[in-house]
Design an enzyme around this catalytic site. Structure first.
Site, PDB file in Angstrom:
ATOM      1  CG  HIS A 117      52.496  15.763  39.813  1.00 23.91           C
ATOM      2  ND1 HIS A 117      51.651  14.964  39.191  1.00 23.91           N
ATOM      3  CD2 HIS A 117      53.308  16.264  39.140  1.00 23.91           C
ATOM      4  CE1 HIS A 117      51.554  15.497  37.774  1.00 23.91           C
ATOM      5  NE2 HIS A 117      52.845  16.209  37.946  1.00 23.91           N
TER       6      HIS A 117
ATOM      7  CE1 TYR B 158      56.580  14.720  38.752  1.00 23.35           C
ATOM      8  CE2 TYR B 158      55.150  14.047  36.983  1.00 23.35           C
ATOM      9  CZ  TYR B 158      56.098  14.931  37.312  1.00 23.35           C
ATOM     10  OH  TYR B 158      56.653  16.010  36.772  1.00 23.35           O
TER      11      TYR B 158
HETATM   12  C1  CS2 Z   1      55.148  18.492  36.431  1.00 17.52           C
HETATM   13  C2  CS2 Z   1      55.116  18.661  35.039  1.00 17.52           C
HETATM   14  O1  CS2 Z   1      57.355  19.876  35.716  1.00 17.52           O
HETATM   15  C3  CS2 Z   1      56.476  19.783  36.731  1.00 17.52           C
HETATM   16  O2  CS2 Z   1      56.578  20.143  37.852  1.00 17.52           O
HETATM   17  O3  CS2 Z   1      54.374  18.697  37.284  1.00 17.52           O
HETATM   18  O4  CS2 Z   1      55.871  17.686  34.367  1.00 17.52           O
HETATM   19  C4  CS2 Z   1      53.525  17.796  34.575  1.00 17.52           C
HETATM   20  O5  CS2 Z   1      53.517  16.477  35.128  1.00 17.52           O
HETATM   21  C5  CS2 Z   1      53.361  18.063  33.390  1.00 17.52           C
HETATM   22  O6  CS2 Z   1      53.604  19.136  32.810  1.00 17.52           O
HETATM   23  C6  CS2 Z   1      52.020  17.410  32.928  1.00 17.52           C
HETATM   24  O7  CS2 Z   1      51.812  17.598  31.590  1.00 17.52           O
HETATM   25 MG    MG Z   2      54.915  20.000  38.801  1.00 20.15          MG
END
Ligand code: CS2
Ligand code: MG
Length: 408
Positions: free
Chosen positions: A217, A160
């Site tokens: 995540h 991620y």
């Molecule tokens: C992530 C987000 O910013 C964060 O904490 O969890 O970037 C997430 O992946 C996105 O908002 C998904 O659309």
């Molecule tokens: Mg997040």
């Protein structure tokens, strides 16, 4: 006073922002954000097909009654699509209210509890060395808090928010282009064996003052999350985010029994009912909702007040997909909230974005300073908007090595 018309715009530089503009018979207009990353056309359709026809003729000053009308009147309640659509209407009505009062929204909430609001940046790297460079860059930029994500040795694909190759360590944004999602392959055991030591080495390199955040995540089971939280406790994280999917709000009890690491959850929530048990049972330390898809300012203020009763601080979501309008609403709440914690800050901040959303909010030295202009303090250039249209976009999906679907 009456609402005379409303328009929805979908599109923007690098992201499909969903922008609502509500016009009134007194010439004052309000702006709201319904950007739901990955499903942008749906709140737009909800607004155009169902909500805007009902808005015409309503008094824009009755923002609470209008919120209740749409929430209770839908019968089938909640969900991110509906709450993003209501969120945009609510934001626009608060914008009108502020313009009528000649005050920035934070004044209508109760004034400032602080001047600057602490923000955090996203540091990332294809491997730990790359990530260290990224962290050093943001520290040089004056950030006092940094979220850290890095590639895991042996992981079949990038994880991620991690680039495939080294060197993409500044303002890296996950690629959501195309309606068919990219596929990430995830191996929890590799992650659990590697990440605690990586976080310890980051702490050792940058010392005790840097606020270090890490986003799991949603990838771990409650038991794995408890074990991981225990392993990273010595690092002294500012927060551990989304350690396990939190629809099962009780699942966080196990983590709380095994670790004192601060927990941040909530960006995927869209109503107070998704998080009230987490807050009331003090199973989290930061609530991560986003004003846009948690029903707007009216509903998120309720969540902030509930959180304040239970030592839970705000940590509003603010990913690259967030519109400057949604971030502006959060800037006003951040200035006011007595239980403010931190603000995620990744608005693209490109000249094109600034031209589309002229604003006097500004971020410097790792702090966000709210605009004193009446209302939200952001405008919307319809001429600029004409340059953009919706581009199909979708989150990646995640599978385990045996092909099992997992959590993005
Ligand atoms: C992530 C987000 O910013 C964060 O904490 O969890 O970037 C997430 O992946 C996105 O908002 C998904 O659309
Ligand atoms: Mg997040």
């Amino acid at each position: 006073m009456k609402i005379t018309d409303a328009k929805v715009f979908v599109g923007g530089p690098a992201k499909n922002y969903v922008t609502l503009k509500i016009m009134t018979d007194q010439g004052v207009y309000g702006l709201g954000d319904a950007t739901l990353n990955n499903r942008e056309t749906l709140p737009a359709a909800y607004l155009r097909d169902y909500l805007i026809p009902n808005l015409i003729g309503m008094d824009p000053r009755n923002s609470e009654d209008i919120w209740q009308f749409f929430y209770r009147g839908a019968y089938f309640r909640r969900g991110p699509i509906a709450m993003a659509a209501y969120g945009a209407i609510d934001m626009a009505l608060w914008d009108i209210k502020g313009k009528l009062a000649g005050m920035p929204l934070y004044q209508l909430f109760g004034g400032k509890s602080r001047d600057g609001a602490l923000v955090y940046a996203h540091a990332t790297g294809a491997d730990l060395e790359d990530l260290m460079d990224s962290i050093a860059y943001y520290v040089e930029q004056g950030y006092k808090a940094v979220r850290v994500q890095c590639g895991i040795p042996g992981m079949p694909t990038a994880s991620y928010a991690v680039p495939e190759e080294k060197g993409h360590t500044r303002n890296y944004i996950t690629d959501y282009t195309g309606i068919r999602p990219k596929v990430e392959i995830w191996d929890t055991d590799r992650y659990r064996r590697y990440m605690p030591e990586a976080l310890a080495r980051i702490r050792e390199r940058f010392g005790p003052d840097l606020k270090i955040l890490h986003d799991v995540h949603h990838r771990l089971t409650p038991r794995e999350a408890a074990e991981f939280a225990k392993a990273v406790e010595p690092v002294g994280l500012f927060w551990l985010e989304d350690p396990t999917p939190a629809e099962d709000q009780d699942a966080l009890r196990l983590l709380r029994q095994h670790s004192t690491v601060p927990v941040a959850i909530g960006e995927v929530f869209n109503s107070i009912w998704d998080c009230n048990k987490l807050i009331e049972n003090e199973l989290i330390d930061f609530i991560r909702v986003a004003v846009t898809y948690a029903g707007g300012i009216t509903h998120v203020k309720r969540i902030v007040d509930l959180a304040g009763l239970h030592h839970v601080r705000t940590g509003f979501h603010g990913a690259p997909s967030h519109s400057p309008l949604g971030m502006a609403a959060q800037a006003h709440l951040n200035a006011w909230a007595p239980n403010f914690g931190i603000q995620e800050y990744l608005v693209l901040g490109t000249p094109e974005c600034d031209a589309l959303f002229p604003s006097e909010h500004n971020m410097r030295n790792g702090m966000m300073y709210v605009s004193d202009a009446p209302g939200l303090g952001v405008d919307f250039d319809e001429g600029e908007a004409g340059r953009y249209e919706y581009k199909p976009a979708s989150h990646p999906v995640v599978r385990l090595e045996d092909g099992t679907m997992w959590n993005y």
